[in-house]
Design a protein around this motif. Structure first.
Motif, mmCIF file in Angstrom:
data_model
loop_
_atom_site.group_PDB
_atom_site.id
_atom_site.type_symbol
_atom_site.label_atom_id
_atom_site.label_comp_id
_atom_site.label_asym_id
_atom_site.label_seq_id
_atom_site.Cartn_x
_atom_site.Cartn_y
_atom_site.Cartn_z
ATOM 1 N N ASN A 23 0.637 -1.096 0.028
ATOM 2 C CA ASN A 23 -0.032 0.456 0.076
ATOM 3 C C ASN A 23 0.945 1.084 -0.084
ATOM 4 O OD1 ASN A 23 -2.496 -1.450 -0.012
ATOM 5 N ND2 ASN A 23 -2.195 -1.150 1.916
ATOM 6 N N LEU A 24 1.892 0.903 0.620
ATOM 7 C CA LEU A 24 3.278 2.326 0.635
ATOM 8 C C LEU A 24 3.611 2.083 -0.916
ATOM 9 C CD1 LEU A 24 4.628 4.723 2.531
ATOM 10 C CD2 LEU A 24 5.757 2.548 2.694
ATOM 11 N N LEU A 27 2.604 1.637 -3.332
ATOM 12 C CA LEU A 27 1.260 2.210 -4.335
ATOM 13 C C LEU A 27 1.041 3.226 -4.090
ATOM 14 C CD1 LEU A 27 -1.565 -0.940 -4.182
ATOM 15 C CD2 LEU A 27 0.438 0.202 -6.193
ATOM 16 N N ASP A 28 0.763 4.045 -3.158
ATOM 17 C CA ASP A 28 0.735 5.351 -2.280
ATOM 18 C C ASP A 28 1.870 6.144 -3.098
ATOM 19 O OD1 ASP A 28 -1.921 5.240 -0.948
ATOM 20 O OD2 ASP A 28 -0.381 4.897 0.922
ATOM 21 N N LEU A 29 3.385 5.692 -2.997
ATOM 22 C CA LEU A 29 4.137 6.222 -3.524
ATOM 23 C C LEU A 29 4.259 6.968 -5.235
ATOM 24 C CD1 LEU A 29 7.316 5.088 -1.143
ATOM 25 C CD2 LEU A 29 6.559 7.421 -1.196
ATOM 26 N N ARG A 30 3.974 5.299 -5.920
ATOM 27 C CA ARG A 30 3.986 5.624 -6.996
ATOM 28 C C ARG A 30 2.548 6.332 -7.472
ATOM 29 N NH1 ARG A 30 0.329 3.282 -11.090
ATOM 30 N NH2 ARG A 30 1.517 2.549 -13.072
ATOM 31 N N GLU A 31 2.247 6.694 -6.568
ATOM 32 C CA GLU A 31 0.743 7.365 -7.223
ATOM 33 C C GLU A 31 1.046 9.650 -6.948
ATOM 34 O OE1 GLU A 31 -3.661 8.724 -5.149
ATOM 35 O OE2 GLU A 31 -2.750 6.943 -4.882
ATOM 36 N N GLY A 32 1.455 9.881 -6.415
ATOM 37 C CA GLY A 32 2.063 10.785 -6.126
ATOM 38 C C GLY A 32 3.058 11.240 -6.363
ATOM 39 N N LYS A 33 3.942 10.162 -7.109
ATOM 40 C CA LYS A 33 4.763 10.594 -7.923
ATOM 41 C C LYS A 33 4.768 10.159 -9.642
ATOM 42 C CE LYS A 33 9.478 8.685 -10.664
ATOM 43 N NZ LYS A 33 9.294 6.990 -11.275
ATOM 44 N N SER A 85 1.666 11.910 -10.121
ATOM 45 C CA SER A 85 0.878 13.584 -9.578
ATOM 46 C C SER A 85 2.174 14.708 -9.708
ATOM 47 C CB SER A 85 0.268 13.105 -7.981
ATOM 48 O OG SER A 85 -0.227 14.554 -7.981
#
Length: 87
Positions: A55-56, A58-64, A66
Motif C-alpha cells: 500500500n505504501l 502504491l501511494d508513493l507511485r501515485e504521488g510520483k 501526480s
C-alpha cells in the motif's frame, strides 16, 4: 509443495494441523475447489507487513505520477505549510 486436502479431512483435525507449518499452509477444498486456508498464525504478521508495504509503494507511485503530471511542490512551500500547522 502445497498441501491440499478435502475439507472432510477436518474430521481428524489433528492430522490436518500436523501439516501446517510456518510458510506452508494447508489448502482445503470443497467439491474439488479451493475454499479455505489454514496457516500458522506467525504468517499473519508477515502478511500484514507485506500488505502495508505494498500500500505504501502504491501511494508513493501515485504521488510520483501526480508530481510528474501536475508539477512538484517546492521544499519551501512544504516547510511553510507545516510551519503554519500546529502539531
Amino acid at each position: 509443495m502445497a498441501t491440499i486436502l478435502p475439507v472432510s479431512d477436518l474430521r481428524n483435525y489433528n492430522k490436518v494441523l500436523e501439516n501446517v507449518t510456518e510458510g506452508n499452509p494447508v489448502y482445503l477444498t470443497v467439491n474439488g475447489r479451493g475454499k479455505y486456508i489454514i496457516q500458522d498464525i506467525n504468517f499473519e504478521k508477515e502478511y500484514e507487513q507485506m500488505k502495508a508495504m505494498l500500500n505504501l509503494l502504491l501511494d508513493l507511485r501515485e504521488g510520483k505520477l501526480s508530481g510528474e503530471k501536475d508539477g512538484y511542490v517546492s521544499l519551501e512551500d512544504v516547510r511553510n505549510h507545516f510551519d503554519k500547522k500546529e502539531l
